[in-house]
Design a protein around this motif. Structure first.
Motif, PDB file in Angstrom:
ATOM      1  N   PRO A   1       2.377  -7.197  14.621  1.00 17.56           N
ATOM      2  CA  PRO A   1       3.681  -7.550  13.353  1.00 17.56           C
ATOM      3  C   PRO A   1       4.869  -7.061  14.056  1.00 17.56           C
TER       4      PRO A   1
ATOM      5  N   LEU B   1       8.325   8.727  -5.776  1.00 17.81           N
ATOM      6  CA  LEU B   1       9.158   7.970  -6.755  1.00 17.81           C
ATOM      7  C   LEU B   1       9.662   8.807  -8.252  1.00 17.81           C
TER       8      LEU B   1
ATOM      9  N   GLY C   1      15.930   4.011   7.036  1.00 18.76           N
ATOM     10  CA  GLY C   1      15.492   2.847   6.186  1.00 18.76           C
ATOM     11  C   GLY C   1      14.696   3.106   4.818  1.00 18.76           C
TER      12      GLY C   1
ATOM     13  N   ILE D   1       9.812   0.855   5.724  1.00 20.33           N
ATOM     14  CA  ILE D   1      10.283  -0.510   5.187  1.00 20.33           C
ATOM     15  C   ILE D   1      10.075  -1.472   6.316  1.00 20.33           C
TER      16      ILE D   1
ATOM     17  N   VAL E   1       7.519  -4.689   5.879  1.00 20.36           N
ATOM     18  CA  VAL E   1       7.977  -6.141   6.099  1.00 20.36           C
ATOM     19  C   VAL E   1       7.118  -6.846   7.356  1.00 20.36           C
TER      20      VAL E   1
ATOM     21  N   LEU F   1       4.422  -6.155   8.493  1.00 24.92           N
ATOM     22  CA  LEU F   1       3.019  -6.453   8.286  1.00 24.92           C
ATOM     23  C   LEU F   1       2.842  -7.762   7.353  1.00 24.92           C
ATOM     24  N   LEU F   2       3.739  -7.791   6.272  1.00 24.07           N
ATOM     25  CA  LEU F   2       3.818  -8.773   5.402  1.00 24.07           C
ATOM     26  C   LEU F   2       4.074 -10.161   5.949  1.00 24.07           C
TER      27      LEU F   2
ATOM     28  N   GLY G   1      -2.205  -1.499   5.654  1.00 24.72           N
ATOM     29  CA  GLY G   1      -0.927  -0.644   5.873  1.00 24.72           C
ATOM     30  C   GLY G   1      -0.916   0.847   5.752  1.00 24.72           C
TER      31      GLY G   1
ATOM     32  N   ASP H   1       0.618   8.273  -3.324  1.00 24.45           N
ATOM     33  CA  ASP H   1       1.971   8.275  -3.628  1.00 24.45           C
ATOM     34  C   ASP H   1       2.948   7.038  -3.074  1.00 24.45           C
TER      35      ASP H   1
ATOM     36  N   PHE I   1       4.729   4.145  -1.684  1.00 28.04           N
ATOM     37  CA  PHE I   1       5.329   3.123  -2.445  1.00 28.04           C
ATOM     38  C   PHE I   1       5.839   2.036  -1.922  1.00 28.04           C
ATOM     39  N   ILE I   2       6.591   2.133  -0.736  1.00 26.85           N
ATOM     40  CA  ILE I   2       7.146   1.024  -0.097  1.00 26.85           C
ATOM     41  C   ILE I   2       6.087  -0.260   0.310  1.00 26.85           C
TER      42      ILE I   2
ATOM     43  N   PHE J   1       4.589  -1.927  -2.522  1.00 26.23           N
ATOM     44  CA  PHE J   1       5.305  -2.721  -3.011  1.00 26.23           C
ATOM     45  C   PHE J   1       5.518  -4.125  -2.318  1.00 26.23           C
ATOM     46  N   PHE J   2       5.345  -4.178  -0.995  1.00 27.74           N
ATOM     47  CA  PHE J   2       5.405  -5.244  -0.318  1.00 27.74           C
ATOM     48  C   PHE J   2       4.200  -5.987  -0.162  1.00 27.74           C
TER      49      PHE J   2
ATOM     50  N   LEU K   1       4.676   2.368 -11.596  1.00 29.34           N
ATOM     51  CA  LEU K   1       5.342   3.401 -12.120  1.00 29.34           C
ATOM     52  C   LEU K   1       6.691   2.722 -11.796  1.00 29.34           C
ATOM     53  N   TRP K   2       7.109   2.206 -10.943  1.00 27.15           N
ATOM     54  CA  TRP K   2       8.416   1.488 -10.605  1.00 27.15           C
ATOM     55  C   TRP K   2       8.882   0.527 -11.615  1.00 27.15           C
TER      56      TRP K   2
END
Lengths: 291, 363, 268
Positions: A32, A121, A228, C109, C113, C115-116, C134, C198, C200-201, C204-205, C217-218
């Motif tokens: 990646p 969060l 980041g 992040i 990205v 991996l995305l 991930g 826990d 998130f990032i 999220f992606f 939650l976000w």
């Protein structure tokens, strides 16, 4: 015969055993990262990717004021977070290592690490609650009568980001410094006192230099992830507190410009690597005198 | 010697460029207490581990009870080991540790195994300790558990890797005697690795002194002490004085030599081992083979003259460094502090009695 | 007195660290939709409301599935790598281990990205399994860090003693190695579970139509009227985290004590 002998050797068994994990890291990290690198040289027009190699993205990223501002701001904020976190963390690490009785040290370290493991969060969101216009801090300060008007410089700007991240990364800074302090042979301090130094000068001439590798590790461990970070700038940063990660996300998910996002990601990595190398070099210097 | 239990035939072990064992050949007899003695890094532990099966050999062969052990893994060899760290399994009780190797003995039922464990614990003086947690034991107790655990399998050879090095001096002296008694009691061959020359001398029937991956000398303790075959072995075991010497003539089994400080003397060829000496020809002798004569005391031995240069008082013994007339360096002489015998002062002139039979010629 | 001032500072610092966590239950039980002082009164309404949100339940289930799978897979990968690192010498060991540990120092992040990009290029659809991919990547280094101390405290002569007493390599692993590193394995499972739950990032992606709990939650944080419920949920999560961590710490310490090692403190 040679092959069979090799297969029974330590090296072959080691490779065999480490290979699942190494392959996983290769497939899901190295590939990646290579893809991101390739993307940064491509361009996107709506949904089609143009795979001709070009430096267009880099030119744009480095010339566009918005991108440049975001990158500079990210470095600035991360540097401020790192400085604040490490300066605040050192006395704690020193206290636990030198003033807490041996059998209680684990407990202190455990207490310091607990908040770090609770929902990131929600922790960040609560800082918004604490720092807000009608937040806990302002209402408390007003209630006590220290201030008349609510403080506004502590939310929706870079300050809020620094405070929140300094909180989030506290254990990352404390632990390496603590470990470095623990390794210091206490008889070195006695030797310094014996040779006529005071407690304060001993701290600066013996303790601090020997703790430096831990401090540098703390700097790296805090600096790298904060540059980041996405959640904190988004929740408490306001428009002037946004950082590079927010722009990367926007490029990928909102503007559908993956190549530009990839370019910004590569640039962010380059910045992180460059600054890390400086500190690793410093660390080498400090480690030279020691084992 | 009867049929050897272990035969080592030109055993070599290389780690890349580094040669840990450079051709070890030795036979170790049935029921022998055999020691591998040498400084750290000499290959003694590597040799022990090749016998146990933890290390393969690069070339050569290890035979146990006449069978070549090539390709036989440690778990199938008739040897058991007492590890330097004892390697007591911390999550098991003492009895579970001792009975660990019996798990695969399907011919024994539970009661029989318990009896064996009980006997093994009794043998090492730990009866009643079976239910204790292993991690709560003292150093000496751990060692006994390690011994019981290894001996319960009735191995043909028991391997001991520096088993006493983790104990304090007093405990070590006590365990030395206990190990000798235990070995006589079970009659199994013991191979002991140690860097402590005193330990090796006290306990062994035979000792192999190793340097740099080779056996320098293999003999019983007395021969090793009295007739070391090289200066290096002589230096490693106990204290040995050296004086420069020259060979005047050789005839038959007699050699005539001239020694600085001792003069001309004739010795037997058995006192001149073949091994080469580094640093020219010299004569060696132990501190206790010389006697300082007191006022009016006489002796039938040779007499030399000298001046006391240093006195080191040890309680039961006194060590004197005496410079013999005509010698450049002082020699060390040990004297027992018998009742009524005063300790000499530095600078005293003394007469020293010595016997040519105690000399060893290195050339 | 120097130590005295330091102690006051230390306690102040702990207060700073715990400030958000202390506030959490206060607002979770506060009878007001606005998260601010002064407090209005005591209610358990927000907690009971949690039971009535189906989207939340499916997010919790989704997160649990992801967290359990991540914990198991990353621990297995961690055992392989930690064992290889502790037991064997092989050329390039430092480089290979460095590459495996890299996600620890890479901004999340970027992991997300990159991996995305690959997943989308390959035309794969996003879902729970992509989040797992991930999460395993970022949890494995933590597993290795924990298991390293377990495997390195393990005296190699323990295993040799077992071979010497007649056991095979496999039965030795089962009878000696595994029991001695088991506390490390349990603590690695718990840490992996906690991190994944826990995170998130990356979620999220990489999450598809089914959000994980943090992603859910976000989405709720944008609606002021939903905040009290989030506070109630957060209280439960914090409590859960503390329980899991205390367990992990307990097993970690027991593991060190078992292998006869010395406590060097901390998970990291």
């Amino acid at each position: 015969m040679k092959l069979r002998q090799y297969l029974r050797s330590d090296a072959a068994r080691g490779y065999l055993l480490v290979s699942p994990t190494a392959l996983y890291a290769l497939l899901l990290l190295a590939v990646p990262l290579a893809a991101i690198f390739a993307f940064s040289f491509w361009t996107q027009d709506y949904l089609t990717i143009d795979k001709t190699w070009t430096l267009k993205n880099y030119r744009e990223a480095l010339s566009e004021p918005l991108y440049r501002e975001l990158m500079f701001r990210s470095v600035r904020i991360s540097a401020a977070v790192t400085l604040a976190t490490v300066l605040l963390a050192f006395p704690i690490a020193y206290f636990v290592s030198f003033h807490v009785p041996k059998e209680r040290k684990s407990l202190w370290i455990f207490l310091i690490t607990i908040p770090f493991w609770t929902s990131y969060l929600i922790r960040v969101f609560l800082w918004k609650v604490i720092l807000g216009y009608n937040g806990v801090l302002n209402t408390t300060l007003q209630g006590v009568g220290i201030i008349d008007e609510p403080l506004t410089f502590i939310l929706y700007n870079a300050n809020a980001v620094v405070i929140t991240l300094a909180h989030a990364f506290a254990p990352f800074a404390i632990l390496p410094i603590f470990v470095a302090l623990e390794k210091i042979d206490r008889s070195l301090l006695e030797a310094s006192l014996d040779l006529g130094e005071s407690k304060v000068t001993t701290f600066f001439r013996v303790t601090l230099p020997l703790a430096m590798p831990g401090v540098i590790a703390a700097v790296l461990i805090v600096f790298i992830p904060t540059i980041g970070d996405y959640v904190t700038p988004r929740l408490v940063g306001g428009p002037n507190g946004l950082m590079i990660a927010n722009m990367i996300q926007t490029q990928f998910l909102k503007l559908n410009n993956a190549p530009m996002g990839a370019t910004l990601a590569v640039l962010a990595m380059l910045i992180v690597t460059a600054i890390s190398l400086v500190f690793v070099g410093l660390n080498r210097k400090f480690l030279r005198g020691q084992k | 010697m009867t049929q050897p239990i272990i035969e080592l035939r030109d055993v070599q072990k290389h780690y890349g460029e580094y040669h840990a064992l450079r051709g070890i050949t030795a036979d170790i007899g049935q029921g022998e207490f055999f020691s591998l003695l040498g400084p750290s890094g000499c290959g003694k532990t590597t040799l022990l581990r090749t016998i146990a099966g933890f290390e393969g050999v690069t070339s050569g062969a290890v035979l146990i009870d006449g069978k070549d052990m090539a390709g036989v893994p440690a778990n199938l060899r008739p040897t058991n080991m007492v590890f330097q760290s004892y390697a007591i399994f911390p999550h098991l009780t003492v009895a579970e540790n001792v009975g660990y190797g019996l798990r695969r003995r399907t011919d024994l039922n539970r009661q029989a195994k318990e009896v064996l464990v009980g006997e093994a614990l009794e043998m090492v003086g730990l009866d009643g300790f079976g239910k204790r947690a292993a991690h709560a034991l003292s150093g000496g107790q751990r060692q006994r558990v390690a011994l019981a655990r290894a001996l319960i399998l009735k191995p043909k050879v028991l391997l001991l890797d520096e088993p006493l090095s983790a104990l304090d001096k007093k405990m070590r002296d006590q365990m030395q005697v206990e190990l000798i008694k235990l070995q006589r009691h079970v009659g199994i061959t013991f191979i002991l690795v140690t860097h402590d020359q005193e330990e090796a001398l006290v306990m062994s029937d035979r000792i192999a002194v190793m340097f740099d991956g080779e056996i320098a000398q293999m003999d019983d303790p007395e021969v090793l002490y009295r007739r070391p075959n090289s200066r290096r072995v002589a230096d490693f075991i106990g204290v040995m004085n050296f004086l420069p010497a020259s060979v005047l003539s050789e005839s038959g089994d007699r050699i005539e030599i001239e020694v600085n400080g001792l003069g001309r003397v004739e010795i037997g060829t058995d006192q001149a081992p073949l091994a080469g000496a580094n640093g020219g020809t010299s004569v060696g002798f132990r501190p206790e083979t010389l006697t300082i004569l007191y006022e009016g005391q006489t002796s039938n031995d040779h007499i030399a003259q000298g001046v006391v240069e240093e006195v080191v008082y040890y309680g039961d013994m006194t060590y004197y460094d005496v410079r013999l007339d005509g010698a450049e360096t002082p020699v060390r002489i040990s004297m027992r502090n018998l009742f009524g015998r005063p300790v000499l002062e530095i600078g005293t002139r003394a007469r020293i009695a010595w016997n040519p039979g105690a000399l060893v010629l290195f050339r | 007195m120097k130590g005295g001032w330091l102690k006051i500072y230390a306690i102040g610092y702990l207060l700073f660290l715990y400030a958000p966590i202390i506030l959490l239950p206060i607002f979770a039980f506060n009878d007001a939709t606005i998260i601010a002082f002064p407090l209005k009164g005591f209610t358990t309404q927000w907690f009971s409301e949690l039971a009535t949100i189906p989207a939340l339940h499916s997010a919790v289930l989704n997160s649990l599935l992801i967290a359990v799978t991540t914990a198991v897979v990353s621990t297995v990968l961690g055992v392989c790598a930690a064992r290889a690192a502790a037991r064997y010498q092989f050329p390039g060991k430092k480089g290979i281990m460095g590459a495996i540990m890299l996600p620890l120092v890479l901004p999340e992040i970027i992991v997300a990205v990159s991996l995305l990009v690959v997943l989308l290029q390959l035309g794969l659809s996003l879902g729970a399994w992509t989040v797992i991919l991930g999460h395993v990547l970022i949890c494995t280094p933590f597993s290795i860090a924990i298991l390293n101390s377990a495997f390195q405290n393990l005296d190699m002569s323990m295993e040799e003693a077992s071979y010497d007493l007649g056991e095979t390599p496999w039965s030795t692993f089962r009878l000696i190695t595994l029991p001695l590193v088991m506390p490390g394995i349990i603590s690695s499972l718990l840490i992996g579970f906690t991190i994944s739950l826990d995170e998130f990032i990356i979620a999220f992606f990489l999450t598809g139509a089914e959000p994980t709990l943090p992603v859910y939650l976000w989405s709720q944080l944008r609606f002021p009227q939903k905040i009290p419920v989030v506070m109630a949920l957060g209280t439960i999560l914090v409590l859960l985290s503390i329980i899991l961590l205390t367990m992990a710490e307990y097993f970690r310490r027991r593991g060190i004590a078992r292998a006869g090692g010395k406590d060097t403190g901390g998970f990291l």
